[in-house]
Scaffold this active site. Structure first.
Site, PDB file in Angstrom:
ATOM      1  N   HIS A 163       0.587  -1.351   0.263  1.00 42.06           N
ATOM      2  CA  HIS A 163      -0.044  -0.043   0.100  1.00 42.06           C
ATOM      3  C   HIS A 163       0.892   1.542   0.024  1.00 42.06           C
ATOM      4  O   HIS A 163       0.222   1.964  -0.699  1.00 42.06           O
ATOM      5  CB  HIS A 163      -1.069   0.233   0.751  1.00 42.06           C
ATOM      6  CG  HIS A 163      -1.973  -0.892   1.482  1.00 42.06           C
ATOM      7  ND1 HIS A 163      -2.495  -1.312   2.454  1.00 42.06           N
ATOM      8  CD2 HIS A 163      -2.457  -1.520  -0.093  1.00 42.06           C
ATOM      9  CE1 HIS A 163      -2.908  -2.355   2.382  1.00 42.06           C
ATOM     10  NE2 HIS A 163      -3.407  -2.964   0.824  1.00 42.06           N
ATOM     11  N   ASP A 190      -6.975  -7.045  -0.537  1.00 41.41           N
ATOM     12  CA  ASP A 190      -6.020  -5.966   0.103  1.00 41.41           C
ATOM     13  C   ASP A 190      -5.428  -4.489  -1.671  1.00 41.41           C
ATOM     14  O   ASP A 190      -6.184  -4.882  -2.392  1.00 41.41           O
ATOM     15  CB  ASP A 190      -4.549  -5.896   0.801  1.00 41.41           C
ATOM     16  CG  ASP A 190      -3.779  -6.978  -0.524  1.00 41.41           C
ATOM     17  OD1 ASP A 190      -4.108  -7.726  -1.588  1.00 41.41           O
ATOM     18  OD2 ASP A 190      -2.431  -7.557   0.224  1.00 41.41           O
TER      19      ASP A 190
END
Length: 267
Positions: A93, A149
Site C-alpha cells: 500500500h 487488499d
C-alpha cells in the site's frame, strides 16, 4: 534500471515498468515489492511523461506468492504469518499503490494473460487499463480465504458498483477481457499481437499532451472522494487559476488563438 524481478526502461518520454518473474506468472513477493517501489520512484523523472506497467512471459501478475505464505506458516506459525502478511500488505500500500496514485502523470496498466488478486489491485491503481483479448481477471482472494487488499475494496466499487464488485470477490471464476470491458474495468481491448504496440502508441500520445494538467486533474479526482461539492469547487478554482502559471497552459491558449496544434513540454 534493470532489477532482478522488475525492470524500468523508457522509449522516448514513456517509462515502462516490467514485472519480470515469468516462471511464477509475475507473482508478488517482498523483493518484487522493493524493486517495484524503486521503479515507480524512478518514474518521477520529469522526462518520463507517461508510464506503462506490464508483465513479462504472457502474464500481467498473478497476485501475491501464496507459496511464500505457506512457507511462513510452516516455519513461523500463524503468529509469524500474521506479522509477515501485515508487513507485506503495508508495503504494497505505502510503497506501491499510493506512489502510483501520486505520480503526476498518466499510468497505464497493459494487461496480457492473468491479472489476479494483488495483480488486479495493481492494475486498478493505474489511471487507464488496456488488455489483450486473451486477458483474464480474478479477485482470487476468496479462493484462499483472504480479504482483499491493494486498494481494491476502495477502487473497484467506485469503478463498477458495489454489487458487481462483490460479485467479482465472491466468484471463483475469472472473467475475460470483453466482460471486463463491459463492466468498466478496462478502457480498451486489443488483439494479443497488437497489445504492446497499441499501448505504447497510447502512452506516447499522452506523453505529448499537457502532462502537468493531467497530473493535477488526477489529484483532483482522487481528492474528490473525501470532499464536499463546495469544497471540490474551491479546489477546482485553485487548480485552474494556478495552471495559468505553467508554460503548457500559456502555449495551449496561444495555439488555440493561432489555430495551430499546441506543442506541450510538460512544464
Amino acid at each position: 534500471m534493470a532489477g532482478e524481478l522488475v525492470n524500468l526502461n523508457n522509449i522516448g518520454a514513456v517509462g515502462i515498468i516490467i514485472l519480470n518473474r515469468p516462471e511464477a506468472r509475475n507473482a508478488l513477493n517482498p523483493k518484487m515489492f522493493q524493486e517495484l517501489s524503486s521503479a515507480i520512484q524512478g518514474c518521477r523523472d520529469p522526462d518520463m511523461r507517461a508510464v506503462i506497467i506490464t508483465g513479462s512471459g504472457g502474464s500481467f501478475c498473478a497476485g501475491a506468492d501464496v507459496k511464500d505464505f505457506v512457507n511462513q506458516l510452516e516455519n513461523s506459525g500463524p503468529e509469524g504469518l500474521h506479522e509477515h502478511l501485515k508487513h507485506l500488505a503495508d508495503t504494497f500500500h505505502r510503497d506501491v499503490i499510493i506512489p502510483i496514485r501520486q505520480l503526476d502523470k498518466p499510468v497505464i496498466a497493459s494487461i496480457d494473460g492473468v491479472a489476479a488478486g494483488g495483480g488486479l489491485s495493481l492494475a486498478l491503481a493505474c489511471d487507464l487499463r488496456v488488455a489483450s483479448d486473451s486477458a483474464r481477471f480474478l479477485m482470487a482472494y476468496a479462493n484462499i480465504g483472504a480479504t482483499a487488499d491493494g486498494g481494491s475494496t476502495y477502487l473497484l466499487p467506485r469503478m463498477i458498483g458495489t454489487a458487481r464488485a462483490m460479485e467479482l470477490y465472491l466468484s471463483d471464476q475469472p472473467i475475460g477481457a470483453q466482460r471486463a470491458l463491459d463492466l468498466g474495468l478496462l478502457n480498451q481491448v486489443f488483439p494479443t499481437a497488437e497489445l504492446e504496440r497499441s499501448t505504447l502508441e497510447l502512452a506516447a500520445r499522452l506523453a505529448q499532451g499537457p502532462t502537468v494538467a493531467y497530473g493535477r486533474v488526477k489529484a483532483l479526482f482522487d481528492s474528490s472522494w473525501d470532499a464536499t461539492f463546495a469544497g471540490q469547487l474551491d479546489a477546482e478554482t485553485e487548480y485552474i487559476s494556478n495552471i495559468t502559471m505553467t508554460a503548457d497552459f500559456q502555449e495551449g491558449i496561444k495555439a488555440f488563438a493561432e489555430k495551430r496544434s499546441p506543442r506541450f513540454q510538460g512544464r
